[in-house]
Every structure is written in C-alpha cells, then in structure tokens.
Write a protein that holds these residues in place. Structure first.
Motif, PDB file in Angstrom:
ATOM      1  N   ARG A 189      20.690   1.404  -4.571  1.00 14.36           N
ATOM      2  CA  ARG A 189      20.199   2.492  -5.398  1.00 14.36           C
ATOM      3  C   ARG A 189      18.676   2.503  -5.450  1.00 14.36           C
ATOM      4  NH1 ARG A 189      23.170   2.581 -11.071  1.00 14.36           N
ATOM      5  NH2 ARG A 189      21.812   4.409 -11.232  1.00 14.36           N
ATOM      6  N   SER A 190      18.078   1.311  -5.470  1.00 14.13           N
ATOM      7  CA  SER A 190      16.629   1.233  -5.497  1.00 14.13           C
ATOM      8  C   SER A 190      16.025   1.778  -4.201  1.00 14.13           C
ATOM      9  CB  SER A 190      16.189  -0.216  -5.701  1.00 14.13           C
ATOM     10  OG  SER A 190      14.786  -0.332  -5.626  1.00 14.13           O
ATOM     11  N   ALA A 191      16.632   1.418  -3.064  1.00 18.47           N
ATOM     12  CA  ALA A 191      16.125   1.912  -1.788  1.00 18.47           C
ATOM     13  C   ALA A 191      16.296   3.423  -1.681  1.00 18.47           C
ATOM     14  CB  ALA A 191      16.846   1.209  -0.639  1.00 18.47           C
ATOM     15  N   THR A 192      17.427   3.936  -2.145  1.00 20.93           N
ATOM     16  CA  THR A 192      17.639   5.388  -2.120  1.00 20.93           C
ATOM     17  C   THR A 192      16.619   6.103  -2.990  1.00 20.93           C
ATOM     18  OG1 THR A 192      20.006   5.017  -1.777  1.00 20.93           O
ATOM     19  CG2 THR A 192      19.326   7.197  -2.528  1.00 20.93           C
ATOM     20  N   ARG A 193      16.313   5.508  -4.139  1.00 22.45           N
ATOM     21  CA  ARG A 193      15.323   6.111  -5.033  1.00 22.45           C
ATOM     22  C   ARG A 193      13.936   6.097  -4.387  1.00 22.45           C
ATOM     23  NH1 ARG A 193      16.950   3.690  -9.217  1.00 22.45           N
ATOM     24  NH2 ARG A 193      15.603   1.868  -9.050  1.00 22.45           N
ATOM     25  N   ARG A 194      13.589   5.026  -3.709  1.00 25.51           N
ATOM     26  CA  ARG A 194      12.284   4.961  -3.044  1.00 25.51           C
ATOM     27  C   ARG A 194      12.195   5.952  -1.889  1.00 25.51           C
ATOM     28  NH1 ARG A 194      10.406  -1.008  -1.693  1.00 25.51           N
ATOM     29  NH2 ARG A 194       8.611   0.254  -0.976  1.00 25.51           N
ATOM     30  N   LEU A 195      13.282   6.117  -1.151  1.00 27.96           N
ATOM     31  CA  LEU A 195      13.295   7.110  -0.079  1.00 27.96           C
ATOM     32  C   LEU A 195      13.082   8.513  -0.633  1.00 27.96           C
ATOM     33  CD1 LEU A 195      16.199   5.879   2.223  1.00 27.96           C
ATOM     34  CD2 LEU A 195      13.814   6.164   2.885  1.00 27.96           C
ATOM     35  N   ALA A 196      13.731   8.807  -1.758  1.00 26.54           N
ATOM     36  CA  ALA A 196      13.566  10.126  -2.365  1.00 26.54           C
ATOM     37  C   ALA A 196      12.129  10.339  -2.829  1.00 26.54           C
ATOM     38  CB  ALA A 196      14.534  10.287  -3.530  1.00 26.54           C
ATOM     39  N   ARG A 197      11.508   9.307  -3.392  1.00 29.57           N
ATOM     40  CA  ARG A 197      10.131   9.443  -3.858  1.00 29.57           C
ATOM     41  C   ARG A 197       9.175   9.640  -2.672  1.00 29.57           C
ATOM     42  NH1 ARG A 197      12.729  10.440  -7.415  1.00 29.57           N
ATOM     43  NH2 ARG A 197      13.112   9.283  -9.332  1.00 29.57           N
ATOM     44  N   ILE A 201       5.233   7.993 -13.497  1.00 27.57           N
ATOM     45  CA  ILE A 201       6.133   8.050 -14.652  1.00 27.57           C
ATOM     46  C   ILE A 201       7.557   7.680 -14.256  1.00 27.57           C
ATOM     47  CG2 ILE A 201       7.145   9.612 -16.356  1.00 27.57           C
ATOM     48  CD1 ILE A 201       4.467  11.141 -16.283  1.00 27.57           C
ATOM     49  N   LEU A 202       8.005   8.205 -13.107  1.00 27.82           N
ATOM     50  CA  LEU A 202       9.369   7.910 -12.671  1.00 27.82           C
ATOM     51  C   LEU A 202       9.547   6.427 -12.337  1.00 27.82           C
ATOM     52  CD1 LEU A 202      10.034  11.054 -10.447  1.00 27.82           C
ATOM     53  CD2 LEU A 202      10.938  10.580 -12.721  1.00 27.82           C
ATOM     54  N   PHE A 203       8.535   5.815 -11.708  1.00 31.05           N
ATOM     55  CA  PHE A 203       8.618   4.379 -11.426  1.00 31.05           C
ATOM     56  C   PHE A 203       8.602   3.571 -12.727  1.00 31.05           C
ATOM     57  CE2 PHE A 203       7.219   5.280  -6.996  1.00 31.05           C
ATOM     58  CZ  PHE A 203       8.236   4.597  -6.357  1.00 31.05           C
ATOM     59  N   PHE A 204       7.796   4.019 -13.679  1.00 35.72           N
ATOM     60  CA  PHE A 204       7.783   3.329 -14.975  1.00 35.72           C
ATOM     61  C   PHE A 204       9.154   3.403 -15.649  1.00 35.72           C
ATOM     62  CE2 PHE A 204       7.468   3.776 -19.596  1.00 35.72           C
ATOM     63  CZ  PHE A 204       6.947   2.537 -19.936  1.00 35.72           C
ATOM     64  N   LEU A 205       9.760   4.576 -15.633  1.00 37.60           N
ATOM     65  CA  LEU A 205      11.076   4.722 -16.253  1.00 37.60           C
ATOM     66  C   LEU A 205      12.118   3.869 -15.552  1.00 37.60           C
ATOM     67  CD1 LEU A 205      11.214   8.580 -16.925  1.00 37.60           C
ATOM     68  CD2 LEU A 205      10.617   6.738 -18.504  1.00 37.60           C
ATOM     69  N   ALA A 206      12.052   3.813 -14.217  1.00 33.71           N
ATOM     70  CA  ALA A 206      13.025   3.006 -13.489  1.00 33.71           C
ATOM     71  C   ALA A 206      12.897   1.525 -13.856  1.00 33.71           C
ATOM     72  CB  ALA A 206      12.840   3.205 -11.983  1.00 33.71           C
ATOM     73  N   GLU A 247      14.082   0.543   7.334  1.00 36.71           N
ATOM     74  CA  GLU A 247      14.351  -0.620   6.480  1.00 36.71           C
ATOM     75  C   GLU A 247      14.982  -0.199   5.154  1.00 36.71           C
ATOM     76  OE1 GLU A 247      10.653  -2.580   6.018  1.00 36.71           O
ATOM     77  OE2 GLU A 247      10.575  -3.361   8.082  1.00 36.71           O
ATOM     78  N   LEU A 248      14.447   0.862   4.552  1.00 33.30           N
ATOM     79  CA  LEU A 248      15.011   1.323   3.281  1.00 33.30           C
ATOM     80  C   LEU A 248      16.419   1.876   3.463  1.00 33.30           C
ATOM     81  CD1 LEU A 248      11.878   3.073   1.743  1.00 33.30           C
ATOM     82  CD2 LEU A 248      12.910   0.933   1.007  1.00 33.30           C
ATOM     83  N   GLN A 249      16.660   2.599   4.560  1.00 35.45           N
ATOM     84  CA  GLN A 249      17.993   3.141   4.800  1.00 35.45           C
ATOM     85  C   GLN A 249      19.006   2.030   5.056  1.00 35.45           C
ATOM     86  OE1 GLN A 249      17.186   5.785   8.031  1.00 35.45           O
ATOM     87  NE2 GLN A 249      16.609   7.501   6.726  1.00 35.45           N
ATOM     88  N   LEU A 306       6.817  12.889  -2.151  1.00 36.47           N
ATOM     89  CA  LEU A 306       5.369  12.808  -1.960  1.00 36.47           C
ATOM     90  C   LEU A 306       4.951  13.456  -0.639  1.00 36.47           C
ATOM     91  CD1 LEU A 306       2.646  11.759  -2.923  1.00 36.47           C
ATOM     92  CD2 LEU A 306       3.161   9.571  -1.817  1.00 36.47           C
ATOM     93  N   ARG A 307       5.732  13.233   0.416  1.00 39.28           N
ATOM     94  CA  ARG A 307       5.404  13.836   1.714  1.00 39.28           C
ATOM     95  C   ARG A 307       5.497  15.365   1.636  1.00 39.28           C
ATOM     96  NH1 ARG A 307       8.117  15.671   6.208  1.00 39.28           N
ATOM     97  NH2 ARG A 307       7.032  15.379   8.198  1.00 39.28           N
TER      98      ARG A 307
END
Length: 364
Positions: A234-242, A289-294, A227-229, A246-247
C-alpha cells in the motif's frame, strides 16, 4: 489513404425540421433492430436484415435503402462492442462495465449520426447544395459551406458513405475521401523532433540527439518505478500515485515561461528556482500534507519500531485503551478527537493549495 471532410449544412428552418424527422426515425429504427439483434443473437448483416426489414419499413416509414443503412449501423455497433470486449477495454468479465455491455442491447441516441450512400444523398458541387432523402420525399437545394480545399477534395476523391450529424443545433455532413498515397521519397536536410517522449531530436541519417543526462534520468525514473511496482504494498502504491500526480502537475506548467526565461539568459537552475518551484507550491504543499497524514496515521511501523513507552505515538496510545477485558470508550473517543485536530487544522490552513493542486493535476 482515407481522409474525412466535414462540411457545414445551411438549411432553412423548414429544411432543418425536415432533416430532423428522418434522423430521429432512423435512430428509433436502429434501437428496435438492436433489441431484435440482442434478443435473437443476430449479429450478421444478412440475418438481421431478413428479420427486421419489413418491420422497419412499415413501422418507421423508411424506404429500402435507409433500412439497409440502419441495419449496417447496428451490425457495425455490435462488431465494435465485440472488439472492445476482446481487447479488454471494458475490463474483465466480472467488471460492472463488462456485464452491463453484454447484458443489455446497444442503445442509439435520438440524434445520433446516420450514414447515407449515393442513393440517399447526392451532391451538386457547382451550386454548393446537396439533395437528401427524408420521410416526406427527396429534399433538394440544401446549401452547404466549406473551404475551397475541402471542396476540391470532395470533387476529386469522395468515396463511400456520408454521415448526417447534428451537433449543438448545427447540421454537418461528414464525407469519406479516398486519397492516393503520396509518393515515397528519401528526405534530406531536415531534423525530426520528438519533444521529450523518446528522442529529443533525430536527424535524417539516424543520429539521435537526446543527451546522456536525459537518458540517465529516464533510466533512473524507470528503475525507481519498477522497484515500487515490484513491492506491491500500500505504501508503494501510494508513492507511485504521488509521483504520477507530481509529474502530471509539472507537465501542465506553461513551457512558454521557461522558454522566455532561457531567452532572457537564465540557466537551468535559475529557471527551476525562480519559475518552476514557485509555480509548484500548490502540489508540493498538497503532497507534504498527504505524506504527513500518512505518517501521522501510521500504526504498524511505530508498533514494530518502538518498544519504549515514552516514544509511543498517539495511534498506539489509542489502541492501548482496548484490552481483552474491556474498552475505555471515553478515553478512546477523547484521544481520537485530539488525534484528528492536527489534520483538521492542516486542512483548513492549506485547503486552497490542496484544491488547486488537485484541480491542476487532473486527479480524479
């Protein structure tokens, strides 16, 4: 079946100097042959050998068989480069790596490995010595060390070339052995284990033991990733990277601690709460922190979602100081400074967690 056996050479200081000279000469000759092959587009062995054979012997002091090995090394290098280009391993034709690879001849390090055949190198297994061709003639009596099993494999199955390698000041010979394929038989009374990649455990009768919960979780992860892909934002790409970060962090956690807790009687929830979660504090802090900055730097979504001026965020406030007739730069710079203060405070307070998470997860 091909098997590689590595033996350690034990040359004296004089023998080591004699070994270094032909290694460097062969690599200088390979660099010269590579330039000729690149300039004249000679990628076949016979054509390149006709072109450089005389020059390599006269210029670099090589005998006939080392020249043949050098030419083959160059041809093989260009064959590998061609295969990598066709497979896309160097990116598309417009990529910088691709253009650099096709635009310059292949270079060879001064101490790169050099292959030898039986006419350049021979073994004396009983004495555990080798005889190698050098610039000054044949050098005999170079001792080598290996395990008894390696020696038995060399005696029974050695076939093909040997590579002379110098690594960290130590000399090695890497020999290829052609071992007969083992007899195929039907296994019984065993369990093959795949640790979490596809199947957790599969018995010899084909029964798969991975659990409904794990299968459901994997399908959920694959569906969310797809779904994200598919969004391609840009938001989906950022979430995929996060998610990937985490993984990767969780995969690096020591499994021994979890296994020790299970042995002590902890359930899955207690293992997660008392072991996994405390060890994941650096990555969770960094992601928070990264989500807060975004979200702090978001502009388009607050502009679309809010019409009330009392709900205007600081980024929209900064934009309001610019009009079609002019800009209040003193207000803009002051507001930008105020907007940057929370991010600076967060970084200085949590910089240890950010650095620790990036170091542990392997993020580049």
């Amino acid at each position: 079946m091909k098997l590689v056996v590595q033996v350690k050479l034990l040359p004296s200081p004089g023998q080591a100097s004699a070994l270094e000279a032909p290694l460097r000469a062969c690599n200088r000759a390979a660099a010269y042959a590579s330039q000729v092959a690149f300039a004249k587009e000679l990628k076949d062995r016979n054509g390149l050998q006709r072109e450089v054979y005389t020059d390599l012997k006269a210029t670099f002091g090589l005998s006939a068989q080392p020249v043949v090995r050098v030419v083959k090394k160059v041809v093989d290098a260009y064959a590998v480069l061609k295969a990598n280009l066709q497979a896309g391993n160097l990116g598309p034709p417009t990529a910088k790596r691709y253009r650099k690879a096709v635009g310059t001849p292949i270079a060879f390090r001064p101490e790169a490995a050099q292959p030898f055949d039986d006419r350049c190198l021979s073994w004396q297994y009983d004495a555990r010595t080798v005889s190698i061709w050098t610039i000054d003639g044949r050098m005999k009596g170079i001792r080598f060390a290996c395990s008894p099993d390696q020696l038995k494999t060399l005696v029974a199955h050695r076939k093909g070339e040997r590579d002379l390698v110098r690594r960290g000041g130590t000399w090695f010979l890497i020999a290829t052995c052609d071992i007969p394929d083992p007899e195929v038989y039907e296994p019984t009374d065993w369990i093959g284990v795949d640790r979490g990649i596809v199947n957790l455990a599969t018995t010899s009768d084909g029964t798969n033991h991975q659990g409904r919960r794990l299968s459901r979780y994997r399908r959920w992860q694959a569906r969310k990733r797809a779904e994200l892909q598919a969004r391609q934002t840009r938001s989906a790409t950022r979430r995929l990277a996060r998610r990937a970060q985490l993984r990767q962090f969780c995969l690096g956690l020591p499994r021994e601690l979890e296994e020790a807790a299970i042995v002590d009687g902890c359930g899955h929830w207690r293992v997660y709460w008392n072991i996994v979660l405390p060890m994941s504090r650096p990555i969770l802090s960094a992601l928070a922190i990264l989500f807060f900055l975004a979200n702090w730097n978001a502009f388009v979504w607050p502009l679309v979602a809010t019409n009330d001026q009392s709900l205007t965020v600081v980024q929209l406030g900064i934009a309001s100081f610019q009009t079609q007739y002019g800009s209040n730069w003193n207000y803009i710079l002051a507001a930008a400074t105020v907007a940057a203060l929370p991010m600076l405070v967060l970084f200085f307070v949590f910089q240890r967690q950010i650095v620790e998470s990036i170091k542990t997860s392997g993020l580049k």
